[in-house]
Structures are given as C-alpha cells and as structure tokens.
Write a protein that holds these residues in place. Structure first.
Motif, PDB file in Angstrom:
ATOM      1  N   HIS A 126       0.834  -1.208   0.000  1.00  0.00           N
ATOM      2  CA  HIS A 126       0.000   0.000   0.000  1.00  0.00           C
ATOM      3  C   HIS A 126       0.867   1.254   0.000  1.00  0.00           C
ATOM      4  CE1 HIS A 126      -2.558   3.193   1.808  1.00  0.00           C
ATOM      5  NE2 HIS A 126      -3.458   2.660   0.983  1.00  0.00           N
ATOM      6  N   ALA A 127       1.868   1.276   0.854  1.00  0.00           N
ATOM      7  CA  ALA A 127       2.756   2.442   0.925  1.00  0.00           C
ATOM      8  C   ALA A 127       3.506   2.619  -0.392  1.00  0.00           C
ATOM      9  CB  ALA A 127       3.746   2.279   2.075  1.00  0.00           C
ATOM     10  N   PHE A 128       3.921   1.510  -0.981  1.00  0.00           N
ATOM     11  CA  PHE A 128       4.661   1.600  -2.244  1.00  0.00           C
ATOM     12  C   PHE A 128       3.757   2.100  -3.364  1.00  0.00           C
ATOM     13  CE2 PHE A 128       6.587  -0.508  -6.061  1.00  0.00           C
ATOM     14  CZ  PHE A 128       7.748   0.256  -6.083  1.00  0.00           C
ATOM     15  N   ARG A 129       2.497   1.643  -3.375  1.00  0.00           N
ATOM     16  CA  ARG A 129       1.567   2.108  -4.394  1.00  0.00           C
ATOM     17  C   ARG A 129       1.329   3.617  -4.267  1.00  0.00           C
ATOM     18  NH1 ARG A 129      -1.764  -0.846  -7.543  1.00  0.00           N
ATOM     19  NH2 ARG A 129      -1.608  -2.693  -6.210  1.00  0.00           N
ATOM     20  N   GLU A 130       1.200   4.100  -3.019  1.00  0.00           N
ATOM     21  CA  GLU A 130       1.019   5.536  -2.806  1.00  0.00           C
ATOM     22  C   GLU A 130       2.261   6.317  -3.242  1.00  0.00           C
ATOM     23  OE1 GLU A 130      -1.795   7.194  -1.898  1.00  0.00           O
ATOM     24  OE2 GLU A 130      -2.621   5.176  -2.236  1.00  0.00           O
ATOM     25  N   LYS A 131       3.429   5.740  -2.973  1.00  0.00           N
ATOM     26  CA  LYS A 131       4.668   6.390  -3.394  1.00  0.00           C
ATOM     27  C   LYS A 131       4.716   6.509  -4.916  1.00  0.00           C
ATOM     28  CE  LYS A 131       7.787   7.755  -1.730  1.00  0.00           C
ATOM     29  NZ  LYS A 131       8.169   9.169  -1.508  1.00  0.00           N
ATOM     30  N   LEU A 132       4.329   5.442  -5.609  1.00  0.00           N
ATOM     31  CA  LEU A 132       4.319   5.484  -7.066  1.00  0.00           C
ATOM     32  C   LEU A 132       3.359   6.557  -7.579  1.00  0.00           C
ATOM     33  CD1 LEU A 132       4.398   1.688  -8.026  1.00  0.00           C
ATOM     34  CD2 LEU A 132       6.277   3.337  -8.118  1.00  0.00           C
ATOM     35  N   LYS A 133       2.203   6.677  -6.944  1.00  0.00           N
ATOM     36  CA  LYS A 133       1.253   7.715  -7.338  1.00  0.00           C
ATOM     37  C   LYS A 133       1.856   9.101  -7.150  1.00  0.00           C
ATOM     38  CE  LYS A 133      -3.039   5.143  -6.466  1.00  0.00           C
ATOM     39  NZ  LYS A 133      -4.271   5.078  -5.634  1.00  0.00           N
ATOM     40  N   ASP A 134       2.552   9.289  -6.030  1.00  0.00           N
ATOM     41  CA  ASP A 134       3.204  10.573  -5.777  1.00  0.00           C
ATOM     42  C   ASP A 134       4.242  10.899  -6.852  1.00  0.00           C
ATOM     43  OD1 ASP A 134       1.740  10.993  -3.499  1.00  0.00           O
ATOM     44  OD2 ASP A 134       3.300  10.298  -2.122  1.00  0.00           O
ATOM     45  N   LEU A 135       4.878   9.850  -7.371  1.00  0.00           N
ATOM     46  CA  LEU A 135       5.912  10.044  -8.386  1.00  0.00           C
ATOM     47  C   LEU A 135       5.343  10.082  -9.803  1.00  0.00           C
ATOM     48  CD1 LEU A 135       8.675   7.666  -6.949  1.00  0.00           C
ATOM     49  CD2 LEU A 135       8.602  10.166  -6.836  1.00  0.00           C
ATOM     50  N   GLY A 136       4.019   9.931  -9.912  1.00  0.00           N
ATOM     51  CA  GLY A 136       3.382  10.055 -11.219  1.00  0.00           C
ATOM     52  C   GLY A 136       3.220   8.779 -11.999  1.00  0.00           C
ATOM     53  N   TYR A 137       3.330   7.622 -11.341  1.00  0.00           N
ATOM     54  CA  TYR A 137       3.201   6.337 -12.040  1.00  0.00           C
ATOM     55  C   TYR A 137       1.875   5.664 -11.690  1.00  0.00           C
ATOM     56  CZ  TYR A 137       8.185   6.784 -13.005  1.00  0.00           C
ATOM     57  OH  TYR A 137       9.408   7.232 -13.427  1.00  0.00           O
ATOM     58  N   ASP A 138       1.214   5.154 -12.706  1.00  0.00           N
ATOM     59  CA  ASP A 138      -0.026   4.402 -12.528  1.00  0.00           C
ATOM     60  C   ASP A 138       0.168   3.060 -13.219  1.00  0.00           C
ATOM     61  OD1 ASP A 138      -2.570   3.520 -12.069  1.00  0.00           O
ATOM     62  OD2 ASP A 138      -3.527   4.821 -13.560  1.00  0.00           O
ATOM     63  N   LEU A 139       0.638   2.068 -12.475  1.00  0.00           N
ATOM     64  CA  LEU A 139       1.003   0.777 -13.055  1.00  0.00           C
ATOM     65  C   LEU A 139      -0.126  -0.231 -12.940  1.00  0.00           C
ATOM     66  CD1 LEU A 139       4.635   0.325 -11.620  1.00  0.00           C
ATOM     67  CD2 LEU A 139       3.925   1.479 -13.736  1.00  0.00           C
ATOM     68  N   GLY A 140      -0.216  -1.097 -13.936  1.00  0.00           N
ATOM     69  CA  GLY A 140      -1.136  -2.223 -13.853  1.00  0.00           C
ATOM     70  C   GLY A 140      -0.676  -3.187 -12.781  1.00  0.00           C
TER      71      GLY A 140
ATOM     72  N   ALA B 219       5.812  -6.499 -10.110  1.00  0.00           N
ATOM     73  CA  ALA B 219       7.201  -6.619 -10.545  1.00  0.00           C
ATOM     74  C   ALA B 219       8.038  -5.484  -9.972  1.00  0.00           C
ATOM     75  CB  ALA B 219       7.272  -6.611 -12.071  1.00  0.00           C
ATOM     76  N   ALA B 220       7.476  -4.264  -9.966  1.00  0.00           N
ATOM     77  CA  ALA B 220       8.201  -3.117  -9.417  1.00  0.00           C
ATOM     78  C   ALA B 220       8.398  -3.263  -7.913  1.00  0.00           C
ATOM     79  CB  ALA B 220       7.445  -1.828  -9.736  1.00  0.00           C
ATOM     80  N   PHE B 221       7.380  -3.774  -7.222  1.00  0.00           N
ATOM     81  CA  PHE B 221       7.473  -3.972  -5.777  1.00  0.00           C
ATOM     82  C   PHE B 221       8.572  -4.984  -5.440  1.00  0.00           C
ATOM     83  CE2 PHE B 221       5.986  -6.053  -1.802  1.00  0.00           C
ATOM     84  CZ  PHE B 221       6.022  -4.936  -0.970  1.00  0.00           C
ATOM     85  N   THR B 222       8.624  -6.049  -6.216  1.00  0.00           N
ATOM     86  CA  THR B 222       9.670  -7.061  -6.003  1.00  0.00           C
ATOM     87  C   THR B 222      11.054  -6.459  -6.220  1.00  0.00           C
ATOM     88  OG1 THR B 222       8.169  -8.847  -6.677  1.00  0.00           O
ATOM     89  CG2 THR B 222      10.544  -9.297  -6.769  1.00  0.00           C
ATOM     90  N   ARG B 223      11.205  -5.649  -7.270  1.00  0.00           N
ATOM     91  CA  ARG B 223      12.505  -5.019  -7.540  1.00  0.00           C
ATOM     92  C   ARG B 223      12.879  -4.037  -6.437  1.00  0.00           C
ATOM     93  NH1 ARG B 223      10.318  -4.882 -12.650  1.00  0.00           N
ATOM     94  NH2 ARG B 223       9.875  -2.655 -12.524  1.00  0.00           N
TER      95      ARG B 223
END
Length: 528
Positions: A341-355, A361-365
């Motif tokens: 959840h925190a990582f998804r919010e971080k991605l949103k803050d950075l402008g990414y909307d991933l499937g 895959a990004a979370f694992t990396r």
C-alpha cells in the motif's frame, strides 16, 4: 510564484518533440515510446502535438495515425512538404482524430531557394498558395511555415505570408530554422509582418526557434511580445544540432514572470519533470544537471550563503516552488519493511499508474534493491520502475553476470541470458570489464551494430547508488537506445546493451521501404 491569472491572453503550446525533437541524431523513438510521450503531452495540456512526418516512412505514418486516434485533448498535427502527396498522406494518417492540423512548409530564404530547392521566388510563391489550398481540402486547421524565415528578405516573406493566409492558412509559423536571429530582431520581424501583411489578423502567428546560439527560449518569448500567440517547442529542448526552444523553460518563464509576460498557457506545470524524465529515457539523451527547470540541480543549494538564505526565507534563492514543476523532496520512507500500500502511494506521488502485474514486478525489484542498498530514494524508485518498463518489452533478458577484472590480466565476463525461454551462458574477454561484458552478450546475440554512445550516471549519491546506463547502437541506418539501472554498473550496462539489441531486432523485423515519392525523396534532416 503564484500561477498567472486565467484572464490573461492565452499562448498556445505546440509541441514538436515527436517530430523535430526526434530528428536529433540518435534520438529515434520506437512506436510504443512515441505513444507514451504523446499520452503525457496530452495529459499535460499541450494544445497541438506534432506527431510526426507521415510520408517519411511507414513507421512514422503508423505512429501519427495511432496518436491521432488516442488523443483526448490536444490537436494532432502532421508535417508535410509543399507537395500534394505529402499533404494527402498527412491527411490520411490524421483522419481518425476528432480534429487535426496539417502543417506544410517550404523554404523562403535566398540561400535555401537557390541551393536546396533550386527554384525561383515566383515558383516558391505559387507553391505556398497551392500547398495551403490543397491542405484546406482536408481540414480547416492549416499551418504554413516559411523555412529559414529569419534569413528571408522581408518583402518576399510578406508576399508569402499574404499568399498563405489568402489560401486559407489559420496559423503562420515564422521559424528561426538555423538559430541565427536575436530577440530584438525576432520581435521586430513579427511586428513588421503583423503590421504589413493584409489580413494578418485572420491567422495566429507562431514562433519556432532553434538553439544554435543559445537564444531559442529568449527568441521565442521575444516573438510572443512581438505578437505571436503560439510557441513551438520540445521537452528538454530536444532537437537536431543544438536543439529547440525548451517547453518547460517557455512555460515557466511565462508563469514566473507574469509582470514581464502578461500571458498564460494551459500546461499543468507539476507534470513537467515527469515529462522530462520520460523523454530523456526514451530518447537516450540525459538531462544536464544544471538544466533550467528540470535539471537535477535546478533546486539544489550547496553554497553556505545560499543555504543560510534558504533557511531564513525560501524566496531568497528560489523564484519557483519545486512542487510547481513536479519536483518533490527526496525522502527515505521506502525500504525492505515497506508494504504494498505504501509503495503504491509512493508510485502515485511520483506520477506512475502501473497495472497489477507491472506493480508487483516493481514492488519485487524495490524489495530486492532495499536488501542491497541502505537507503532507497525517490530517484531509485523512478529508475527501477523505468528499467522495468523497458524490460517488459524485451525479448532477451540478463539473468546473471560475473566479471573478472583488475590489473593482473585480461578482463573476462561470464553472462547467462534468457533467449526465447532458454537460458544460454557464454564467456568472453575484453580490454576492460564493460568490453568483456558486451563481447559475451555478442556471443549470445550475434550482430554487427556499432556502439555510438555509452553513458553512466549515478541515480543518487553514495557508493551504493544505482548506476543508470544509456547505450546507443547503430546498424545499417537504424538507431536504437537502451537503458538499464542497477547498483552494479556492469549489470546495468548489460541490461542497457541488451535492451538496445532487442529494439534493433524489432526494427529489423518491421523495416519497410519509405512511402515517400521517389521523385521527391525526404531529405535526411528535413526540418523547419
């Protein structure tokens, strides 16, 4: 530092990153990369997107056609020379758009007419009227450009502009094609044309400036002060030779200096940094650290005097807020204990909307990276996400790499790759660890491509920083760029090299003959 009131006169932003920007040597983009750039420009509020030069190649035609289908806000435009086949091809590519613009041009300066066109002025004038008239049979939104306008005789330029407007051009572009003019000259040129040409009020005048003398942005703003109401520009100032006027600099100059430039644009400025990073990634052209607005150091302060002033009052050394251009303060909230959840919010803050698959895959990396380096910065996350986007489209992938290097003997690399679902391992020597790595890859993926660019930069500070590598390969006129990121520079180098090879492989498969008329070939470097 407040936004310009909406009541101010609107300046149209015409982005030509996908056409003029892509003409930068080595900056050619793939079909999917063009779509990514078009999507962010559309969301950012660009008024007109010049999607390409449809007659230049089948690939350009297909990209323009798909962009025309998918834009929601911006008007797509296609470039065409003053030839019926060019104009008709542009119209065919754009026909699925809700509305579209045909942008046709011809040279008007004495040197261009004599040596490039080998045409007399009267013949050029006839071409102006005929080409605009032809374009008007397809759309009522026609732009006409006088290539090399700033070195054109004023009387003849006035005649050409008058003919274009009479034929139905609704936008008149006055390009500084070779970056020759100065702000004072350029402003006076627009004032002269608007005052002298009959029915000048029936068209919008536009700037299009190149940066050969470093004045593209200054000239563009001067043109606006002279009466232009459209600015043609590119993200990061991308463009052939020294580049074009930078979109982000134009927009923020108007926003920040509302007292000097009483205008507004429709650009959502918090998206500027995101757009800059995307264009840098797909073009393989890194943004210089001290680049205005979007450079890594644009909001960095190291001088003790500056830091002291900033602590006392931010406006002592910052005329813009970082958040206004999409820059966020680097923080350390992500790590090996962070949840989805925190990582998804971080991605949103950075402008990414991933499937969902791309997110997992990004979370694992990110977790893997957090195990390997002490702090995970925003820039680290952006790098691993972009690296993942690049890897998702790859055919071959790097699985493992071991390199033996040092002063005692030849450098050797042993690499394992996934090729069509099979793991293949090869080893090779080289004059250095990078050379050995690339030789090992070549043993698995034989090719004749030439390495024309190899760049490395650290994503963040510290000895455990991720290395971001850009590679450009050239093969039989085809150019492909690849990018890789990893805390190990050699691994990121291998990823970048393989990514470029995968793109070349795709382009070999899709290669087709140009669609241009053989009697009038598209010249390499055709430009306005």
């Amino acid at each position: 530092m407040n936004a310009v009131p909406s009541s101010r006169e609107r300046i149209r932003i015409f982005d030509t990153t996908l056409r003029d920007g892509e003409q930068s040597a080595g900056a050619s983009m793939t079909f999917d990369e063009k779509l990514q750039v078009a999507d962010i420009l559309d969301a950012m509020g660009v008024d007109v997107i010049e999607a390409g030069f449809p007659i230049a190649s089948q690939g350009d035609f297909e990209a323009v056609s798909e962009i025309a289908r998918r834009l929601h806000n911006a008007v797509p435009a296609g470039l065409a020379r003053a030839a019926n086949k060019d104009i008709d091809r542009a119209a065919e590519a754009l026909r699925h758009a809700h509305a579209f613009r045909i942008h046709t041009f011809i040279s008007t300066s004495p040197v261009h007419m004599k040596y490039k066109l080998q045409m007399e002025p009267d013949a050029v004038l006839e071409k102006v009227f005929a080409s605009v008239s032809r374009a008007r049979t397809h759309t009522d939104d026609v732009e006409w450009s006088a290539e090399d306008a700033t070195r054109t005789e004023h009387d003849f330029l006035c005649r050409c502009v008058e003919a274009a407007i009479k034929a139905g051009a609704t936008t008149i572009n006055i390009p500084d094609t070779v970056g020759y003019t100065t702000p004072e000259e350029y402003r006076a040129l627009f004032e002269m044309l608007i005052n002298r040409v009959p029915n000048a009020d029936k068209a919008i005048f536009s700037t299009h400036c190149h940066n050969d003398l470093g004045m593209a942005v200054a000239n563009s703003l001067a043109g606006v002060m002279g009466g232009a109401r459209q600015v043609e520009c590119t993200v990061n100032g991308l463009g052939e030779r020294a580049g074009n006027a930078a979109l982000e600099e134009i927009v923020m100059a108007i926003r920040t200096r509302a007292d000097a430039f009483p205008f507004t644009t429709g650009i959502k400025t918090p998206m500027l940094t995101q757009a800059s990073k995307l264009v840098s990634t797909v073009s393989g052209f890194p943004v210089q650290y001290n680049k205005a607005i979007v450079g890594k150091n644009a909001f960095a302060h190291e001088s003790g005097i500056h830091q002291d002033g900033m602590l006392k009052h931010v406006e002592t050394y910052e005329i813009m807020r970082p958040e206004d251009v999409g820059v966020r303060e680097t923080n350390l909230v992500m790590g090996k204990h962070s949840g989805r959840h925190a990582f998804r919010e971080k991605l949103k803050d950075l402008g990414y909307d991933l499937g969902e698959n791309a997110f997992e895959a990004a979370f694992t990396r990110m977790k893997d990276l957090a195990d390997r380096k002490k702090h995970v910065y925003d820039e680290d996350i952006e790098a691993l996400v972009e690296d993942g986007i690049t890897s998702a489209a790859e055919g071959a992938k790097v699985i493992a790499l071991t390199v033996i290097a040092g002063t005692g003997g030849p450098q050797k690399a042993i690499i394992t790759m996934d090729v069509d679902g099979h793991h293949v391992t090869k080893e090779a020597n080289g004059t250095g660890p990078v050379d050995a790595t690339f030789n090992a890859i070549k043993a698995i993926l034989p090719h004749e491509a030439r390495l024309s660019l190899y760049q490395v930069h650290a994503v963040t500070e510290g000895t455990d920083a991720q290395a971001e590598v850009s590679v450009r390969l050239e093969e039989e006129g085809r150019v492909a760029t690849g990018r890789g990121a990893d805390v190990d520079t050699l691994v990121s180098s291998a990823k970048a090299y393989v990514a470029a090879l995968n793109k070349l492989s795709i382009r070999r498969q899709k290669a087709t003959d140009p669609a241009a008329d053989a009697s009038e070939p598209v010249r390499v470097g055709e430009r306005i």
